[in-house]
Motif scaffolding. Structure first.
Motif, PDB file in Angstrom:
ATOM      1  N   ASN A  23       0.792  -0.926  -0.172  1.00 42.59           N
ATOM      2  CA  ASN A  23      -0.036   0.247  -0.247  1.00 42.59           C
ATOM      3  C   ASN A  23       1.045   1.137   0.113  1.00 42.59           C
ATOM      4  OD1 ASN A  23      -3.226  -0.770  -0.361  1.00 42.59           O
ATOM      5  ND2 ASN A  23      -3.510  -0.039   1.793  1.00 42.59           N
ATOM      6  N   SER A  24       2.031   1.133   0.863  1.00 44.78           N
ATOM      7  CA  SER A  24       2.945   2.692   1.032  1.00 44.78           C
ATOM      8  C   SER A  24       3.260   3.146  -0.573  1.00 44.78           C
ATOM      9  CB  SER A  24       3.939   1.985   1.596  1.00 44.78           C
ATOM     10  OG  SER A  24       4.896   0.983   0.604  1.00 44.78           O
ATOM     11  N   ILE A  25       3.349   2.029  -1.358  1.00 43.38           N
ATOM     12  CA  ILE A  25       3.732   1.809  -3.503  1.00 43.38           C
ATOM     13  C   ILE A  25       2.748   2.533  -3.631  1.00 43.38           C
ATOM     14  CG2 ILE A  25       4.912   0.985  -4.763  1.00 43.38           C
ATOM     15  CD1 ILE A  25       6.646  -0.649  -3.348  1.00 43.38           C
ATOM     16  N   LEU A  26       1.623   1.520  -3.700  1.00 39.09           N
ATOM     17  CA  LEU A  26       0.164   1.844  -4.634  1.00 39.09           C
ATOM     18  C   LEU A  26      -0.266   3.156  -3.509  1.00 39.09           C
ATOM     19  CD1 LEU A  26      -1.635  -1.790  -4.156  1.00 39.09           C
ATOM     20  CD2 LEU A  26      -0.442  -0.451  -6.261  1.00 39.09           C
ATOM     21  N   ASN A  27       0.019   4.163  -2.751  1.00 37.67           N
ATOM     22  CA  ASN A  27      -0.643   4.602  -2.365  1.00 37.67           C
ATOM     23  C   ASN A  27      -0.184   6.251  -3.378  1.00 37.67           C
ATOM     24  OD1 ASN A  27      -2.335   3.763  -0.691  1.00 37.67           O
ATOM     25  ND2 ASN A  27      -0.489   4.350   1.870  1.00 37.67           N
ATOM     26  N   VAL A  28       1.208   6.177  -3.354  1.00 39.00           N
ATOM     27  CA  VAL A  28       2.053   6.708  -5.182  1.00 39.00           C
ATOM     28  C   VAL A  28       1.905   7.268  -6.236  1.00 39.00           C
ATOM     29  CG1 VAL A  28       3.445   8.147  -4.901  1.00 39.00           C
ATOM     30  CG2 VAL A  28       3.284   7.596  -2.882  1.00 39.00           C
TER      31      VAL A  28
END
Length: 392
Positions: A23-28
């Motif tokens: 999620n920390s990657i997908l949020n960007v």
């Protein structure tokens, strides 16, 4: 080490870290991908919000199903669903992203409830707030590196996106399938028929129970602000002089991690209501969000100062309210009621995209964040007038 820092719990925290890395990657990546394809802020907000809106819907049932079948059995099934969702991101476009976000939402509802209920059941009361705080801390650690990694993947042409998503799915599955929950597994596997009968009746407690109502309203509004910050910062940063979305999100995540670890013993774990403490958190949140809004004129210094203030508020608000409710909610349906409360956090983050996206389309990102700051001020007034309604 013992208590919340003993080895069995550290292993669970590692699983949390791996699970939330994607999620920390997908949020960007998702907002940037949507913007490059010409999607409006409303569409991007809908796709991003679908994740926690789905989580919110399934979370009350997650507490009941985990109670009936046991944490480990549910966890292993959910890790398969999560792995499928992560792989789906690598082979589809925006339409597939919406489906993948919903699948992630289902898995997160069960994953987080299984681990948080296990932590609450297994730890003594004096360590309960530390356990919940550390769970939340490890869910935010990926946010320190993830945004910068996401920007690197995006600027590099997305060649490594599939490799990273599949790798996270595999490592999370391996660690999750080898996890043991010991005593709490036996506790959650019991068949509590009374809880099942009262599950639907429990929805009324959102209004009838003053503690649950107050905490849910605070968590809902706070999460709307958190959600708007996470979803639209990758786009807002482009119009801030010297602004960088990766650095902003890294500062928030780093502040959350640092604050939750260093201040974990300061979080009340006595079952009492502390209105002054919570008003202070909402003041930090409102001030930080207004700094982000003013950054369009004031520049990067206000932008990053806002990230620090929002991070401190985010670090303290959720574990404080969750710990308090774990003491005051009735034991017979505590898991379901905690699920309803956490569902309000999910709904808030979802609404942060769904509601604030159209506002940004009609006005500006700066105006949208000013509105969020105003919501924080309203919550300070809300706490003040309800300070005597909750006994503690």
């Amino acid at each position: 080490m013992s208590g919340a820092l003993s080895w069995p719990f550290l292993r669970l925290y590692l699983l949390v870290l791996l699970y939330f890395s994607a999620n920390s990657i997908l949020n960007v990546i998702i907002p940037l991908k949507g913007d490059s394809l010409g999607a409006t802020n409303s569409t991007i907000g809908l796709i991003m919000g679908a994740y926690l809106f789905t989580t919110m819907f399934f979370r009350p049932w997650a507490g009941h199903i985990i109670q009936k079948y046991g944490s480990i059995k549910v966890l292993r099934i959910i890790l398969i669903v999560n792995g499928f969702a992560l792989i789906l991101y690598t082979v589809t476009g925006l339409g597939g992203y919406l489906v993948a976000r919903m699948l992630q939402g289902v898995s997160t509802a069960f994953f987080s409830m299984a681990l948080q209920i296990g932590i609450i059941d297994a730890l003594p009361e004096k360590d309960r707030s530390q356990g919940i705080s550390l769970y939340s801390l490890f869910s935010y650690i990926p946010g320190i590196i993830g945004p910068l990694l996401a920007l690197g993947i995006w600027q590099g042409g997305m060649e490594y996106f599939a490799v990273v998503m599949i790798g996270i799915a595999i490592f999370t599955g391996v660690v999750g399938y080898s996890a043991k929950m010991g005593k709490q597994e036996a506790q959650t596997a019991t068949n509590n028929s009374e809880q099942g009968k009262n599950m639907y009746h429990s929805f009324g407690h959102l209004v009838k129970n003053p503690s649950l109502f107050t905490c849910s309203v605070l968590m809902l509004v706070g999460s709307i602000i958190f959600g708007a910050t996470t979803i639209f910062i990758p786009l807002y940063a482009d119009v801030i002089e010297n602004g960088n979305a990766g650095i902003f999100l890294m500062i928030i995540a780093g502040t959350v991690v640092f604050s939750r670890f260093t201040l974990r013993k300061k979080i009340p774990s006595d079952g009492k209501w502390h209105p002054g403490f919570i008003m202070g958190m909402m003041l930090l949140l409102a001030t930080g969000t207004q700094c982000v809004s003013f950054a369009i004129n004031g520049g990067a210094s206000f932008f990053y100062a806002g990230a620090c203030l929002i991070g401190i508020a985010q670090a303290l608000l959720y574990p404080t309210l969750t710990t308090y409710l774990s003491f005051v909610l009735p034991q017979v349906n505590r898991n379901v009621l905690l699920g309803l409360f956490i569902a309000m956090a999910d709904l808030g983050v979802s609404l942060g995209g769904v509601m604030m996206g159209p506002i940004a389309d009609m006005s500006s990102y700066s105006m949208m964040y000013s509105i969020c700051a105003g919501l924080g001020v309203i919550m300070i007034v809300f706490i003040y007038f309800r300070r005597n309604i909750i006994n503690g």
